[in-house]
Design a protein around this motif. Sequence first.
Motif, short mmCIF file in Angstrom:
data_model
loop_
_atom_site.label_atom_id
_atom_site.label_comp_id
_atom_site.label_asym_id
_atom_site.label_seq_id
_atom_site.Cartn_x
_atom_site.Cartn_y
_atom_site.Cartn_z
N GLY A 284 0.83 -1.20 0.00
CA GLY A 284 0.00 0.00 0.00
C GLY A 284 0.86 1.25 0.00
O GLY A 284 1.93 1.28 0.60
N THR A 285 0.38 2.25 -0.70
CA THR A 285 1.08 3.54 -0.77
C THR A 285 0.16 4.61 -0.23
O THR A 285 -0.99 4.71 -0.66
CB THR A 285 1.46 3.87 -2.23
OG1 THR A 285 2.21 2.77 -2.76
CG2 THR A 285 2.28 5.14 -2.32
N TRP A 286 0.67 5.39 0.71
CA TRP A 286 -0.15 6.45 1.30
C TRP A 286 -0.37 7.57 0.30
O TRP A 286 0.51 7.89 -0.50
CB TRP A 286 0.54 7.00 2.55
CG TRP A 286 -0.29 8.05 3.23
CD1 TRP A 286 -1.27 7.87 4.15
CD2 TRP A 286 -0.21 9.47 3.00
NE1 TRP A 286 -1.81 9.07 4.51
CE2 TRP A 286 -1.19 10.07 3.82
CE3 TRP A 286 0.57 10.28 2.17
CZ2 TRP A 286 -1.39 11.45 3.86
CZ3 TRP A 286 0.36 11.65 2.19
CH2 TRP A 286 -0.60 12.22 3.03
N ARG A 287 -1.57 8.14 0.33
CA ARG A 287 -1.86 9.37 -0.42
C ARG A 287 -2.88 10.15 0.39
O ARG A 287 -3.57 9.57 1.24
CB ARG A 287 -2.39 9.05 -1.82
CG ARG A 287 -3.70 8.29 -1.84
CD ARG A 287 -4.25 8.09 -3.25
NE ARG A 287 -5.61 7.57 -3.16
CZ ARG A 287 -5.92 6.29 -3.02
NH1 ARG A 287 -4.96 5.38 -2.97
NH2 ARG A 287 -7.18 5.90 -2.93
N PRO A 288 -3.00 11.46 0.17
CA PRO A 288 -3.98 12.23 0.93
C PRO A 288 -5.38 11.61 0.82
O PRO A 288 -5.78 11.16 -0.26
CB PRO A 288 -3.92 13.61 0.27
CG PRO A 288 -2.54 13.69 -0.30
CD PRO A 288 -2.21 12.30 -0.74
N GLY A 289 -6.08 11.57 1.93
CA GLY A 289 -7.40 10.93 1.97
C GLY A 289 -7.36 9.56 2.62
O GLY A 289 -8.38 9.06 3.08
N LEU A 290 -6.16 8.95 2.65
CA LEU A 290 -6.00 7.68 3.36
C LEU A 290 -5.48 7.93 4.77
O LEU A 290 -4.92 9.00 5.06
CB LEU A 290 -5.01 6.77 2.62
CG LEU A 290 -5.38 6.33 1.20
CD1 LEU A 290 -4.33 5.38 0.66
CD2 LEU A 290 -6.77 5.69 1.16
N VAL A 291 -5.66 6.96 5.65
CA VAL A 291 -5.00 6.97 6.95
C VAL A 291 -4.13 5.73 7.03
O VAL A 291 -4.33 4.78 6.27
CB VAL A 291 -6.01 6.97 8.13
CG1 VAL A 291 -6.87 8.22 8.12
CG2 VAL A 291 -6.87 5.70 8.12
N VAL A 292 -3.18 5.73 7.94
CA VAL A 292 -2.47 4.49 8.24
C VAL A 292 -3.28 3.80 9.33
O VAL A 292 -3.28 4.22 10.48
CB VAL A 292 -1.01 4.75 8.67
CG1 VAL A 292 -0.35 3.45 9.12
CG2 VAL A 292 -0.23 5.38 7.53
N GLY A 293 -4.03 2.78 8.92
CA GLY A 293 -4.91 2.07 9.84
C GLY A 293 -4.16 1.03 10.65
O GLY A 293 -3.05 0.63 10.28
N HIS A 294 -4.77 0.57 11.74
CA HIS A 294 -4.18 -0.54 12.51
C HIS A 294 -4.33 -1.84 11.73
O HIS A 294 -3.42 -2.66 11.66
CB HIS A 294 -4.88 -0.65 13.87
CG HIS A 294 -4.32 -1.72 14.75
ND1 HIS A 294 -4.52 -3.07 14.52
CD2 HIS A 294 -3.56 -1.65 15.88
CE1 HIS A 294 -3.90 -3.78 15.47
NE2 HIS A 294 -3.31 -2.94 16.30
N ASN A 295 -5.52 -2.03 11.14
CA ASN A 295 -5.84 -3.16 10.25
C ASN A 295 -5.96 -4.52 10.94
O ASN A 295 -6.18 -5.53 10.28
CB ASN A 295 -4.83 -3.27 9.09
CG ASN A 295 -4.92 -2.07 8.16
OD1 ASN A 295 -5.99 -1.53 7.94
ND2 ASN A 295 -3.78 -1.62 7.64
N ASP A 296 -5.81 -4.55 12.27
CA ASP A 296 -5.96 -5.82 13.00
C ASP A 296 -6.45 -5.55 14.42
O ASP A 296 -6.01 -6.19 15.37
CB ASP A 296 -4.62 -6.57 13.01
CG ASP A 296 -4.79 -8.07 13.29
OD1 ASP A 296 -5.94 -8.57 13.22
OD2 ASP A 296 -3.78 -8.74 13.57
N ALA A 297 -7.38 -4.58 14.55
CA ALA A 297 -7.89 -4.20 15.88
C ALA A 297 -8.97 -5.19 16.31
O ALA A 297 -10.16 -4.87 16.37
CB ALA A 297 -8.41 -2.76 15.86
N ALA A 298 -8.53 -6.40 16.58
CA ALA A 298 -9.41 -7.52 16.93
C ALA A 298 -9.28 -7.83 18.43
O ALA A 298 -8.33 -7.36 19.08
CB ALA A 298 -9.04 -8.73 16.09
N PRO A 299 -10.19 -8.64 18.98
CA PRO A 299 -10.12 -8.94 20.41
C PRO A 299 -8.78 -9.49 20.89
O PRO A 299 -8.34 -9.19 22.00
CB PRO A 299 -11.25 -9.97 20.60
CG PRO A 299 -12.26 -9.59 19.57
CD PRO A 299 -11.45 -9.16 18.37
#
Length: 259
Positions: free
Chosen positions: A118-133
């Motif tokens: 993935g490549t960051w660009r304006p409008g995106l965030v750097v998400g955690h992507n694994d915010a599970a229990p």
Amino acid sequence: MGHMIEERRLPGGNTNGAVRVGDTVRRVPGPWTPAVHALLRHLEEAGFDGAPRALGFDDQGREVLSYLAGEVVGTARPWPAWVHGDDALRQVAGWLRDFHAAVADFVPPPDAVWREGGTWRPGLVVGHNDAAPYNAAWADGRLIGFFDWDFAGPVTPEWDLAFTAFSWVPLHARHVVAEDGFTAFAERPRRLRLFLDAYGWDGPAERFLGIVRQRVNASADGIRRLAAAGDPAYRKLVDHGVDRSLDIAVEELADFAAE
């Protein structure tokens, strides 16, 4: 005579198990670790306290993070009943809302490498992507924060929100969540709305479920692609049928509205 601080292996961790040393966690780094540390330093500067602090590297070359003190669900099944309570759902949605606000102005280093690309660009965030229990720490019923930021990477906020809802509402396949201790399937539409309201996402649930299905499809395809490329962690996931369970979840979500 100097004394060694004891290293204790922490539960979980599919690939590079973590050890606790005092109030720090040490882990074998990956090519993505410098980008993740830049993200964690940004969160620290933003005053966001629901994530570990990046403390550099030790003399063995392991990354050093602060330890999020609290209770974790661990590897035993079923999970404790409070994991599936409304209060936990509200707190997780609030954590994600606050995290997305704190990360909104983070611009990653130009040479950032993310574990799943993935490549960051304006409008995106750097998400955690694994915010599970399995990545949450709790103390006295309060969410302390999420650890294991290895899968952080550039996504739309909705993409991160979709995986978190999938994990906590939960929207995974019935056979998977039943093992975790969740069988109140008729409650899921109400719980989804509660989660979206607590986060502040006010679009229609049907549109959000479409994003969840895309997100889960992408996850299953990614597992298969990386397994085929020879990654041992992902081959293990395929051996355990994780990708197939995700496929089943997508099929079941087509009928979700009827619950």
